[in-house]
Write an enzyme that holds these catalytic residues in place. Structure first.
Site, PDB file in Angstrom:
ATOM      1  N   ARG A  77      -0.460 -38.371  -5.945  1.00 29.95           N
ATOM      2  CA  ARG A  77       0.198 -39.743  -6.270  1.00 29.95           C
ATOM      3  C   ARG A  77       0.024 -40.059  -7.359  1.00 29.95           C
ATOM      4  NH1 ARG A  77      -1.306 -43.186  -3.364  1.00 29.95           N
ATOM      5  NH2 ARG A  77      -2.877 -41.869  -1.971  1.00 29.95           N
ATOM      6  N   TYR A 205       6.073 -33.825  -6.709  1.00 31.40           N
ATOM      7  CA  TYR A 205       4.843 -33.934  -5.815  1.00 31.40           C
ATOM      8  C   TYR A 205       4.795 -34.745  -4.628  1.00 31.40           C
ATOM      9  CZ  TYR A 205       0.548 -33.288  -3.350  1.00 31.40           C
ATOM     10  OH  TYR A 205      -0.299 -32.795  -2.498  1.00 31.40           O
ATOM     11  N   GLY A 206       4.736 -34.223  -3.308  1.00 30.31           N
ATOM     12  CA  GLY A 206       4.568 -34.975  -2.202  1.00 30.31           C
ATOM     13  C   GLY A 206       4.745 -36.303  -2.070  1.00 30.31           C
ATOM     14  N   GLY A 207       3.813 -37.160  -1.959  1.00 30.83           N
ATOM     15  CA  GLY A 207       4.029 -38.728  -2.027  1.00 30.83           C
ATOM     16  C   GLY A 207       5.081 -39.376  -2.860  1.00 30.83           C
ATOM     17  N   LYS A 214       5.609 -42.238   2.021  1.00 25.99           N
ATOM     18  CA  LYS A 214       5.197 -43.456   1.380  1.00 25.99           C
ATOM     19  C   LYS A 214       6.045 -44.775   0.937  1.00 25.99           C
ATOM     20  CE  LYS A 214       1.498 -41.689   3.206  1.00 25.99           C
ATOM     21  NZ  LYS A 214       0.246 -41.289   2.695  1.00 25.99           N
ATOM     22  N   HIS A 234      -0.420 -47.369   7.461  1.00 29.21           N
ATOM     23  CA  HIS A 234      -0.861 -46.076   6.921  1.00 29.21           C
ATOM     24  C   HIS A 234      -1.851 -45.551   7.924  1.00 29.21           C
ATOM     25  CE1 HIS A 234      -3.076 -43.557   3.695  1.00 29.21           C
ATOM     26  NE2 HIS A 234      -2.024 -42.586   4.277  1.00 29.21           N
ATOM     27  N   SER A 256      -6.390 -42.399   2.370  1.00 29.15           N
ATOM     28  CA  SER A 256      -5.877 -41.089   1.715  1.00 29.15           C
ATOM     29  C   SER A 256      -6.948 -39.988   1.920  1.00 29.15           C
ATOM     30  CB  SER A 256      -4.904 -41.121   0.531  1.00 29.15           C
ATOM     31  OG  SER A 256      -3.941 -41.796   0.680  1.00 29.15           O
ATOM     32  N   ALA A 257      -6.974 -38.882   2.396  1.00 25.44           N
ATOM     33  CA  ALA A 257      -7.836 -38.022   2.582  1.00 25.44           C
ATOM     34  C   ALA A 257      -9.054 -38.554   3.169  1.00 25.44           C
ATOM     35  CB  ALA A 257      -8.069 -37.279   1.113  1.00 25.44           C
ATOM     36  N   CYS A 258      -9.132 -39.476   4.297  1.00 24.83           N
ATOM     37  CA  CYS A 258     -10.168 -39.923   5.001  1.00 24.83           C
ATOM     38  C   CYS A 258     -10.315 -39.398   6.378  1.00 24.83           C
ATOM     39  CB  CYS A 258     -10.383 -41.431   4.546  1.00 24.83           C
ATOM     40  SG  CYS A 258     -10.874 -41.509   2.996  1.00 24.83           S
ATOM     41  N   LYS A 260      -7.388 -38.953   8.826  1.00 24.87           N
ATOM     42  CA  LYS A 260      -6.290 -39.306   9.817  1.00 24.87           C
ATOM     43  C   LYS A 260      -5.916 -38.119  10.735  1.00 24.87           C
ATOM     44  CE  LYS A 260      -3.715 -41.579   7.084  1.00 24.87           C
ATOM     45  NZ  LYS A 260      -4.722 -41.375   5.955  1.00 24.87           N
ATOM     46  N   ASN A 262      -7.216 -35.056  10.809  1.00 25.56           N
ATOM     47  CA  ASN A 262      -8.471 -34.454  11.689  1.00 25.56           C
ATOM     48  C   ASN A 262      -8.430 -35.310  13.015  1.00 25.56           C
ATOM     49  OD1 ASN A 262      -9.858 -32.068  10.390  1.00 25.56           O
ATOM     50  ND2 ASN A 262      -8.891 -33.367   8.639  1.00 25.56           N
ATOM     51  N   ASP A 283      -0.282 -40.003   9.939  1.00 22.98           N
ATOM     52  CA  ASP A 283      -0.058 -40.677   8.702  1.00 22.98           C
ATOM     53  C   ASP A 283       0.373 -42.083   8.784  1.00 22.98           C
ATOM     54  OD1 ASP A 283      -1.114 -40.351   5.980  1.00 22.98           O
ATOM     55  OD2 ASP A 283       1.364 -40.430   5.542  1.00 22.98           O
ATOM     56  N   ASN A 373      -6.341 -31.346  -3.609  1.00 20.74           N
ATOM     57  CA  ASN A 373      -5.400 -32.159  -2.999  1.00 20.74           C
ATOM     58  C   ASN A 373      -4.135 -31.193  -2.423  1.00 20.74           C
ATOM     59  OD1 ASN A 373      -4.248 -34.456  -1.945  1.00 20.74           O
ATOM     60  ND2 ASN A 373      -2.700 -34.577  -3.442  1.00 20.74           N
ATOM     61  N   ARG A 375      -1.758 -29.022  -0.137  1.00 23.91           N
ATOM     62  CA  ARG A 375      -1.241 -29.454   1.114  1.00 23.91           C
ATOM     63  C   ARG A 375      -0.273 -28.512   2.154  1.00 23.91           C
ATOM     64  NH1 ARG A 375      -2.136 -35.413   2.354  1.00 23.91           N
ATOM     65  NH2 ARG A 375      -3.253 -36.161   0.624  1.00 23.91           N
ATOM     66  N   ARG A 406     -14.270 -44.120   3.728  1.00 18.63           N
ATOM     67  CA  ARG A 406     -15.402 -42.986   3.495  1.00 18.63           C
ATOM     68  C   ARG A 406     -16.320 -43.722   2.571  1.00 18.63           C
ATOM     69  NH1 ARG A 406     -15.084 -37.333   2.068  1.00 18.63           N
ATOM     70  NH2 ARG A 406     -12.930 -37.396   2.935  1.00 18.63           N
ATOM     71  N   ASN A 502     -16.213 -36.784  16.884  1.00 14.40           N
ATOM     72  CA  ASN A 502     -15.800 -38.199  16.688  1.00 14.40           C
ATOM     73  C   ASN A 502     -15.322 -38.679  18.251  1.00 14.40           C
ATOM     74  OD1 ASN A 502     -16.273 -38.223  14.119  1.00 14.40           O
ATOM     75  ND2 ASN A 502     -14.248 -37.769  13.424  1.00 14.40           N
TER      76      ASN A 502
HETATM   77  P1  GTP Z   1      -3.909 -38.435   4.022  1.00 11.74           P
HETATM   78  O1  GTP Z   1      -2.918 -37.258   4.217  1.00 11.74           O
HETATM   79  O2  GTP Z   1      -4.230 -38.070   2.419  1.00 11.74           O
HETATM   80  O3  GTP Z   1      -3.375 -39.671   4.392  1.00 11.74           O
HETATM   81  O4  GTP Z   1      -5.243 -38.174   4.627  1.00 11.74           O
HETATM   82  P2  GTP Z   1      -5.843 -38.074   6.155  1.00 11.74           P
HETATM   83  O5  GTP Z   1      -6.340 -39.318   6.386  1.00 11.74           O
HETATM   84  O6  GTP Z   1      -5.108 -37.329   7.196  1.00 11.74           O
HETATM   85  O7  GTP Z   1      -7.074 -37.052   6.038  1.00 11.74           O
HETATM   86  P3  GTP Z   1      -7.598 -35.493   6.633  1.00 11.74           P
HETATM   87  O8  GTP Z   1      -7.582 -35.692   8.060  1.00 11.74           O
HETATM   88  O9  GTP Z   1      -6.506 -34.482   6.100  1.00 11.74           O
HETATM   89  O10 GTP Z   1      -8.974 -35.431   5.961  1.00 11.74           O
HETATM   90  C1  GTP Z   1      -9.311 -35.299   4.741  1.00 11.74           C
HETATM   91  C2  GTP Z   1     -10.751 -34.594   4.261  1.00 11.74           C
HETATM   92  O11 GTP Z   1     -11.689 -35.111   5.072  1.00 11.74           O
HETATM   93  C3  GTP Z   1     -10.556 -33.037   4.708  1.00 11.74           C
HETATM   94  O12 GTP Z   1     -10.888 -32.428   3.739  1.00 11.74           O
HETATM   95  C4  GTP Z   1     -11.379 -33.081   6.069  1.00 11.74           C
HETATM   96  O13 GTP Z   1     -11.846 -31.803   6.201  1.00 11.74           O
HETATM   97  C5  GTP Z   1     -12.262 -34.351   5.765  1.00 11.74           C
HETATM   98  N1  GTP Z   1     -12.856 -34.835   7.149  1.00 11.74           N
HETATM   99  C6  GTP Z   1     -11.926 -35.318   8.102  1.00 11.74           C
HETATM  100  N2  GTP Z   1     -12.457 -35.925   9.239  1.00 11.74           N
HETATM  101  C7  GTP Z   1     -13.995 -35.502   8.720  1.00 11.74           C
HETATM  102  C8  GTP Z   1     -15.043 -36.106   9.644  1.00 11.74           C
HETATM  103  O14 GTP Z   1     -15.118 -36.489  10.890  1.00 11.74           O
HETATM  104  N3  GTP Z   1     -16.161 -35.803   8.954  1.00 11.74           N
HETATM  105  C9  GTP Z   1     -16.185 -35.166   7.645  1.00 11.74           C
HETATM  106  N4  GTP Z   1     -17.334 -35.068   7.030  1.00 11.74           N
HETATM  107  N5  GTP Z   1     -15.153 -34.844   6.915  1.00 11.74           N
HETATM  108  C10 GTP Z   1     -13.892 -35.289   7.561  1.00 11.74           C
HETATM  109  C1  SPV Z   2      -1.761 -39.766   1.005  1.00  8.69           C
HETATM  110  O1  SPV Z   2      -1.985 -39.705  -0.047  1.00  8.69           O
HETATM  111  O2  SPV Z   2      -1.895 -40.519   1.867  1.00  8.69           O
HETATM  112  C2  SPV Z   2      -1.023 -38.803   1.890  1.00  8.69           C
HETATM  113  C3  SPV Z   2      -0.388 -37.641   0.719  1.00  8.69           C
HETATM  114  O3  SPV Z   2      -0.623 -38.919   3.043  1.00  8.69           O
HETATM  115  S1  SPV Z   2       0.972 -38.275   0.228  1.00  8.69           S
HETATM  116  O4  SPV Z   2       2.323 -37.956   0.930  1.00  8.69           O
HETATM  117  O5  SPV Z   2       1.186 -37.481  -1.072  1.00  8.69           O
HETATM  118  O6  SPV Z   2       1.013 -39.650  -0.187  1.00  8.69           O
HETATM  119 MN    MN Z   3      -1.675 -40.760   3.876  1.00 10.07          MN
END
Ligand code: GTP
Ligand code: SPV
Ligand code: MN
Length: 590
Positions: A77, A205-207, A214, A234, A256-258, A260, A262, A283, A373, A375, A406, A502
């Protein structure tokens, strides 16, 4: 390749007029009206392969899976190119880029003029939300990208269902996407909330381009939600089932990437026999007060656009199963036999790969094989733990809202807000280290209120007010919590093992909601004492480690409160007084 062309499949006059106007503007050679059928999927997939947009992966290992590489300068994004176009700058607020609608329309219409000459314009009708839900909304995306069409098919309920839901109504989101030449200086993601319109140019690209996600579900959605009395967030949504069969629904906002995806697909550790986590969404959540005073949530999406790196059978087995078929991978690495690979998929990388840019790669290479990033886009119906409630038009009642960032320092593993107003303050003052999900520096702490900084379609101060106001309708409010899976020790290692573990934090959270778990009061909020927290079956993590993960340093927190000021001062003219008072109370407690 034979292509069905020009057969309009809706009688909605507003749709037909708008499509024709945009096709005229873009000088599209053909209009392809998508119906969402299986035959159409096959036709368009084959076309995408023929045009080199998709690579067919090893069908024995990954049935129905395809691979896409985006332009190397177009991998995330772009917040600096994202605009909220309202009559006044104040409406968009200081956290958004702003432009006058008239000016942005004329700039983007000029960019789009003739952009589809010799090309096909795909008309992609889609639903955000389950069939027949009062919360569900219709969007139509016009795009010159087959990658977008095929991804939207996974991510939304795409096709004829959308026209059926729309009927004669003119109430749909107008999305126009033109790839242009993908050059970054022509990249704009512009939102016109008053017109329920989005124009996206210069990206694939994606978002930036899957406009239901988004752009519509969050930026336009949050604007509509404020006017109509609901929240677009979100957030993931999950259901926790206890060994006695009791179900509790939780929503969680992490940037993002924190974490969700997982968290939403988590498998509890072995010691938690009988506990199950069901996924509603990973998401986005649309939430509305119900007649009984509870907050009800739906997942407007129907697929997961998830981060590949770090996803493995150890960290997220349900995701690995979900992406084993019918998935489009973007910017991961390829093995010689057309399987996929990314950092963290397994311990030892294969001896040779083709990296995300298309170059040969070996374990000695300095650069990453998969883009950080990179996906996957996978249909939610592949998820073995998909919650049966996912298509419920009424949504699910939310008992807890979890905010989390994070943060390698300062922020404890878990605490609970004292009440709704305090919880809104906890969400509003949230922060996180930046990730590869957006273009820019990675690892910098910034305020990301409710994980919505890049996604709020109006003034963030008014957004906080909306959260506070909703309490009047939500007479049985969810309890609000804050978590941090990412705190590190002095050696730079994560203090908390995370992922499935968790579940231990989640268990305390839902037991708190049900009035069954104990807690101690601290300046930040309620925290579990060692006796309240299930550590059974953890080898290395004992109550001493728990204390380290939970530690609150007064010095760190004084700095933290000061650094919240920057955002609050920026928003001051629209900041609800309640949040200023909450901050004062926190300072007093510290
Ligand atoms: P968006 O799709 O961008 O909104 O991201 P998201 O919030 O769904 O994040 P996602 O679950 O894809 O995790 C992002 C990264 O964080 C990945 O590389 C995971 O492996 C890592 N991660 C997720 N949960 C944990 C956790 O509990 N501990 C640690 N250390 N890393 C984690
Ligand atoms: C984010 O960045 O929070 C995502 C991926 O979930 S994207 O759809 O590219 O925004
Ligand atoms: Mn997201």
């Amino acid at each position: 390749m034979q292509m069905k062309n020009g057969k309009c499949n809706t009688q909605n006059g507003a749709v037909i007029n708008w499509v024709n106007r945009m096709a005229g503007l873009c000088c599209a050679e053909k209009i392809f009206w998508c119906d969402g059928s299986e035959a159409e999927k096959e036709l368009l997939t084959n076309l995408a392969v023929a045009e080199g947009i998709l690579i067919k992966l090893n069908q024995e290992k990954l049935p129905g899976c395809y691979y896409h590489r985006s332009h190397p300068s177009d991998v995330a994004r772009v917040e600096q190119c994202t605009y909220i176009c309202t009559d006044t700058e104040e409406e968009a607020g200081p956290t958004n880029n702003w432009a006058l609608p008239k000016q942005m329309y004329s700039k983007l219409h000029a960019l789009c003029a003739g952009a589809m000459a010799g090309k096909t314009m795909y008309v992609v009708p889609y639903l955000m939300g389950p069939l027949d839900s009062p919360l569900t909304k219709v969007g139509i995306e016009l795009t010159d990208s087959l990658y977008v069409v095929l991804s939207m098919r996974i991510m939304t309920r795409m096709g004829q269902v959308a026209y059926e839901h729309l009927g004669e109504s003119e109430d749909f989101n107008h999305g126009l996407h033109c790839m242009l030449d993908l050059s970054p200086d022509k990249r704009f993601i512009a939102h016109f909330p008053k017109d329920n319109t989005i124009i996206s140019t210069g990206s694939n690209y994606g978002g930036n381009v899957l406009l239901g996600k988004k752009c519509f579900a969050l930026r336009i959605g949050s604007y509509l939600g404020r006017n109509e009395g609901w929240l677009a967030e979100h957030m993931l949504i999950l259901g926790v089932e206890s060994p006695t069969g009791e179900k509790t629904f939780v929503a969680a906002a992490f940037p993002s990437a924190c974490g969700k995806t997982n968290f939403a697909m988590m498998i509890p550790p072995p010691h938690f026999t009988g506990w199950k986590i069901w996924t509603i969404g990973d998401d986005i959540a649309w939430m509305k007060p119900g007649p009984d005073g509870q907050l009800y949530a739906i997942n407007p999406e129907s697929g997961y656009f998830g981060v590949a790196p770090g996803t493995s059978c150890q960290t997220n087995l349900n995701a690995m199963k979900t992406i084993s078929r019918d998935t489009i991978y973007t910017n991961v690495a390829l093995t010689p036999d057309l399987d996929v690979w990314w950092e963290g998929k397994d311990e030892t990388p294969p001896p040779e790969l083709i990296d995300w840019k298309g170059n040969p790669w070996t374990p000695e290479s300095k650069e990453k094989a998969a883009h950080p990033n990179s996906r996957f886009a996978a249909p939610m119906t592949n998820n073995p733990m998909l919650a049966p409630e996912v298509n419920d038009p009424a949504g699910v009642p939310i008992s807890a809202i979890i905010f989390g960032g994070r943060r390698s320092t300062t922020i404890p593993l878990v605490y609970s807000a004292f009440n709704w107003i305090h919880g809104v303050y906890v969400g509003a003052s949230m922060s996180s280290e930046t990730t590869a999900a957006a273009v820019g520096a990675v690892g910098q702490v910034r305020r990301d209120p409710m994980a919505m900084l890049p996604f709020c379609g109006y003034n963030m101060g008014d957004y906080f007010k909306h959260w506070l106001n909703l309490r009047k309708l939500v007479t049985i409010p969810p309890r609000i919590f804050h978590v941090n899976w990412f705190r590190k020790d002095d050696d730079g290692k994560f203090l908390w093992p995370g992922f499935g573990e968790n579940m231990r934090v989640l268990k305390w959270i839902i037991e708190r909601c049900r009035g069954r778990a104990g807690a101690n009061e601290t300046p930040l909020g309620w925290v579990p004492g060692p006796q309240d927290f299930d550590l059974e079956g953890m080898d290395e993590f004992d109550s001493e480690r728990l204390a380290a993960a939970q530690r609150m340093s007064m010095d760190d927190w004084k700095r933290e409160v000061l650094s919240q000021d920057e955002l609050f001062i920026k928003l001051y003219s629209h900041l609800p007084k309640e949040l200023i008072f909450q901050r004062e109370l926190l300072v007093a407690r510290l």
